[in-house]
Design a protein around this motif. Sequence first.
Motif, PDB file in Angstrom:
ATOM      1  N   THR A 134      -9.845  -9.124   3.770  1.00  0.00           N
ATOM      2  CA  THR A 134      -9.873  -8.397   2.550  1.00  0.00           C
ATOM      3  C   THR A 134      -8.808  -6.854   2.189  1.00  0.00           C
ATOM      4  O   THR A 134      -8.174  -6.872   0.752  1.00  0.00           O
ATOM      5  CB  THR A 134     -10.688  -8.081   2.584  1.00  0.00           C
ATOM      6  OG1 THR A 134     -11.219  -7.090   3.166  1.00  0.00           O
ATOM      7  CG2 THR A 134     -12.415  -9.384   1.802  1.00  0.00           C
ATOM      8  N   THR A 165     -15.436 -10.735   5.593  1.00  0.00           N
ATOM      9  CA  THR A 165     -15.480  -9.447   5.694  1.00  0.00           C
ATOM     10  C   THR A 165     -17.238  -9.587   5.662  1.00  0.00           C
ATOM     11  O   THR A 165     -18.075 -10.128   6.053  1.00  0.00           O
ATOM     12  CB  THR A 165     -15.190  -9.625   4.166  1.00  0.00           C
ATOM     13  OG1 THR A 165     -15.853  -8.900   3.490  1.00  0.00           O
ATOM     14  CG2 THR A 165     -16.198 -10.658   3.632  1.00  0.00           C
ATOM     15  N   ARG A 166     -17.267  -7.745   5.893  1.00  0.00           N
ATOM     16  CA  ARG A 166     -18.709  -7.225   5.513  1.00  0.00           C
ATOM     17  C   ARG A 166     -18.718  -7.118   4.604  1.00  0.00           C
ATOM     18  O   ARG A 166     -20.586  -7.643   4.457  1.00  0.00           O
ATOM     19  CB  ARG A 166     -19.060  -5.694   6.026  1.00  0.00           C
ATOM     20  CG  ARG A 166     -18.002  -5.409   7.251  1.00  0.00           C
ATOM     21  CD  ARG A 166     -17.532  -4.123   7.742  1.00  0.00           C
ATOM     22  NE  ARG A 166     -16.480  -3.295   7.133  1.00  0.00           N
ATOM     23  CZ  ARG A 166     -15.444  -2.657   6.199  1.00  0.00           C
ATOM     24  NH1 ARG A 166     -17.258  -1.538   6.847  1.00  0.00           N
ATOM     25  NH2 ARG A 166     -15.137  -2.567   6.023  1.00  0.00           N
ATOM     26  N   LYS A 212     -16.566  -9.052  -2.222  1.00  0.00           N
ATOM     27  CA  LYS A 212     -15.520  -9.060  -3.028  1.00  0.00           C
ATOM     28  C   LYS A 212     -13.873  -9.691  -2.114  1.00  0.00           C
ATOM     29  O   LYS A 212     -13.610  -9.138  -2.768  1.00  0.00           O
ATOM     30  CB  LYS A 212     -15.348  -7.285  -2.156  1.00  0.00           C
ATOM     31  CG  LYS A 212     -15.227  -7.298  -0.935  1.00  0.00           C
ATOM     32  CD  LYS A 212     -14.490  -5.967  -0.727  1.00  0.00           C
ATOM     33  CE  LYS A 212     -13.823  -5.052   0.328  1.00  0.00           C
ATOM     34  NZ  LYS A 212     -13.959  -4.553   1.440  1.00  0.00           N
TER      35      LYS A 212
HETATM   36  N1  LIG Z   1       0.210   1.168   6.951  1.00  0.00           N
HETATM   37  C1  LIG Z   1       0.927   0.706   7.578  1.00  0.00           C
HETATM   38  O1  LIG Z   1       2.414   1.730   6.943  1.00  0.00           O
HETATM   39  C2  LIG Z   1       0.943   0.707   8.849  1.00  0.00           C
HETATM   40  C3  LIG Z   1       2.274   0.408   9.870  1.00  0.00           C
HETATM   41  C4  LIG Z   1       1.265  -0.292  11.072  1.00  0.00           C
HETATM   42  C5  LIG Z   1       0.226  -0.324  11.411  1.00  0.00           C
HETATM   43  N2  LIG Z   1      -1.484  -0.089  10.661  1.00  0.00           N
HETATM   44  C6  LIG Z   1      -2.001  -0.930  10.969  1.00  0.00           C
HETATM   45  O2  LIG Z   1      -2.970  -1.665  10.306  1.00  0.00           O
HETATM   46  C7  LIG Z   1      -4.229  -1.369  10.079  1.00  0.00           C
HETATM   47  C8  LIG Z   1      -3.813  -1.438   8.615  1.00  0.00           C
HETATM   48  O3  LIG Z   1      -4.287  -2.440   8.092  1.00  0.00           O
HETATM   49  P1  LIG Z   1      -4.563  -3.252   7.192  1.00  0.00           P
HETATM   50  O4  LIG Z   1      -3.122  -1.772   5.883  1.00  0.00           O
HETATM   51  O5  LIG Z   1      -3.792  -4.673   6.374  1.00  0.00           O
HETATM   52  O6  LIG Z   1      -6.318  -3.231   6.335  1.00  0.00           O
HETATM   53  P2  LIG Z   1      -6.459  -2.825   5.252  1.00  0.00           P
HETATM   54  O7  LIG Z   1      -5.933  -2.954   3.497  1.00  0.00           O
HETATM   55  O8  LIG Z   1      -7.405  -0.512   5.139  1.00  0.00           O
HETATM   56  O9  LIG Z   1      -8.243  -3.359   5.085  1.00  0.00           O
HETATM   57  C9  LIG Z   1      -8.899  -3.326   5.964  1.00  0.00           C
HETATM   58  C10 LIG Z   1      -9.644  -3.864   6.448  1.00  0.00           C
HETATM   59  O10 LIG Z   1     -10.091  -4.137   7.572  1.00  0.00           O
HETATM   60  C11 LIG Z   1     -11.816  -4.995   7.374  1.00  0.00           C
HETATM   61  N3  LIG Z   1     -12.726  -4.212   8.246  1.00  0.00           N
HETATM   62  C12 LIG Z   1     -13.194  -2.565   8.057  1.00  0.00           C
HETATM   63  N4  LIG Z   1     -13.901  -2.415   9.048  1.00  0.00           N
HETATM   64  C13 LIG Z   1     -13.866  -3.218   9.549  1.00  0.00           C
HETATM   65  C14 LIG Z   1     -15.288  -4.430  10.106  1.00  0.00           C
HETATM   66  N5  LIG Z   1     -16.274  -3.427  11.236  1.00  0.00           N
HETATM   67  N6  LIG Z   1     -15.516  -5.459  10.742  1.00  0.00           N
HETATM   68  C15 LIG Z   1     -15.157  -6.602   9.826  1.00  0.00           C
HETATM   69  N7  LIG Z   1     -14.129  -5.965   9.214  1.00  0.00           N
HETATM   70  C16 LIG Z   1     -13.618  -4.530   9.324  1.00  0.00           C
HETATM   71  C17 LIG Z   1     -11.926  -4.785   5.463  1.00  0.00           C
HETATM   72  O11 LIG Z   1     -13.073  -5.461   5.072  1.00  0.00           O
HETATM   73  P3  LIG Z   1     -14.062  -5.691   4.512  1.00  0.00           P
HETATM   74  O12 LIG Z   1     -14.004  -4.491   4.140  1.00  0.00           O
HETATM   75  O13 LIG Z   1     -13.993  -6.778   3.907  1.00  0.00           O
HETATM   76  O14 LIG Z   1     -14.762  -6.049   5.868  1.00  0.00           O
HETATM   77  C18 LIG Z   1     -10.449  -4.599   5.631  1.00  0.00           C
HETATM   78  O15 LIG Z   1     -10.204  -6.251   4.798  1.00  0.00           O
HETATM   79  C19 LIG Z   1      -4.861  -0.352  11.006  1.00  0.00           C
HETATM   80  O16 LIG Z   1      -4.652  -0.209  12.133  1.00  0.00           O
HETATM   81  C20 LIG Z   1      -3.017   1.133  10.669  1.00  0.00           C
HETATM   82  O17 LIG Z   1      -2.645   1.429  11.288  1.00  0.00           O
HETATM   83  C21 LIG Z   1      -0.370   0.554   9.090  1.00  0.00           C
END
Ligand SMILES: NC(=O)c1ccc[n+]([C@@H]2O[C@H](COP(=O)([O-])OP(=O)(O)OC[C@H]3O[C@@H](n4cnc5c(N)ncnc54)[C@H](OP(=O)(O)O)[C@@H]3O)[C@@H](O)[C@H]2O)c1
Length: 297
Positions: free
Chosen positions: A26, A48-49, A53
């Motif tokens: 998600t 997803t948790r 959503k």
């Molecule tokens: N933003 C940047 O520029 C950038 C650059 C390099 C690396 N990163 C890395 O990218 C990552 C963030 O990725 P993103 O932006 O794609 O994420 P995001 O849009 O913030 O989404 C977070 C996702 O993690 C899932 N999630 C969180 N805890 C969970 C759990 N305990 N069990 C299962 N699912 C879980 C959530 O799912 P549900 O809520 O649906 O369960 C949601 O789908 C981070 O590690 C960050 O360091 C970011």
Amino acid sequence: MTNNANTTPNTAPSTTPDLFLVAGATGTVGRQTVRELLSRGHLVRALTRDPDKADFSDFSGSGDGVEVVRGDLADPASLVPALEGVTGLHLITFDGGGFAALETGPEIVELAAKAGVRRITVLNGGGDTPLQDAVMAGDIAWTVLMPVEFMANALEWAQGIRADDTVREPFVGRLSAMVHEGDIGAVAAVALSEDGHGGKSYLITGPEALTIQDKADALAAARGREIEVVELTEAQALEQWRAAGQPEEVIGFLLEVYGNTPPEGRTPIGTVAEVTGRPARTFAQWAAENADAFRRV
Ligand SMILES: NC(=O)c1ccc[n+]([C@@H]2O[C@H](COP(=O)([O-])OP(=O)(O)OC[C@H]3O[C@@H](n4cnc5c(N)ncnc54)[C@H](OP(=O)(O)O)[C@@H]3O)[C@@H](O)[C@H]2O)c1
């Protein structure tokens, strides 16, 4: 005689599409990983948790290939049904919105091995993390995805641009080789579904290094209205990030990488094209795809 589809008997063996489990489905990158796997004809379980959503209905037609499944990476037992029959697993390294490092990597890897998972991709969360370490220490072929700044981060400017056509940022001269999140998903999909990517860590960038002004100009061209860039002092930036609810460790990270962007964050390299066979998408393309988010209604 010309060989064509009407005259040749169908001798191709019937193949069953592979099934993949995508964590973070998600979220920004996971959603794109789901999309890219579907576009390659695979089936996907979107973890997803909170299944209420998760909505993939806009994945025209191919959305039928997605099964939304409940599971929590912090509670490995909850993943057992989701892992059944899965060929490849895409993982994130953090738990929840505060980005706390997941400590459950060893259990997840063990369950994945028991389920017969053959490949794992990990979205790197900045440096080594316990989950990534556990995946790399395990016996399943792994690929670490190390993207630089996501183009999607520009969505953080949408509200300000819609309000008064302004971007407010510190360090406006900094360069970023920001990458389209769809390209991260595409690299993930290839690494999950094809041989040759095991044991590799891929730095993933976009095709060009851009300043804040370059990005504002691309967004202005896409929305058809000028955007002014206003440089914030560090103190003003801190205030803005705190008001937006950014955790302190994220703020510290932003100050570090914005103030002193390392070469890998500002140097375009060819990973996307080499792994996917398609050129990395430009920020102008991203801006055109997302222009509505920056337009006044
Ligand atoms: N933003 C940047 O520029 C950038 C650059 C390099 C690396 N990163 C890395 O990218 C990552 C963030 O990725 P993103 O932006 O794609 O994420 P995001 O849009 O913030 O989404 C977070 C996702 O993690 C899932 N999630 C969180 N805890 C969970 C759990 N305990 N069990 C299962 N699912 C879980 C959530 O799912 P549900 O809520 O649906 O369960 C949601 O789908 C981070 O590690 C960050 O360091 C970011």
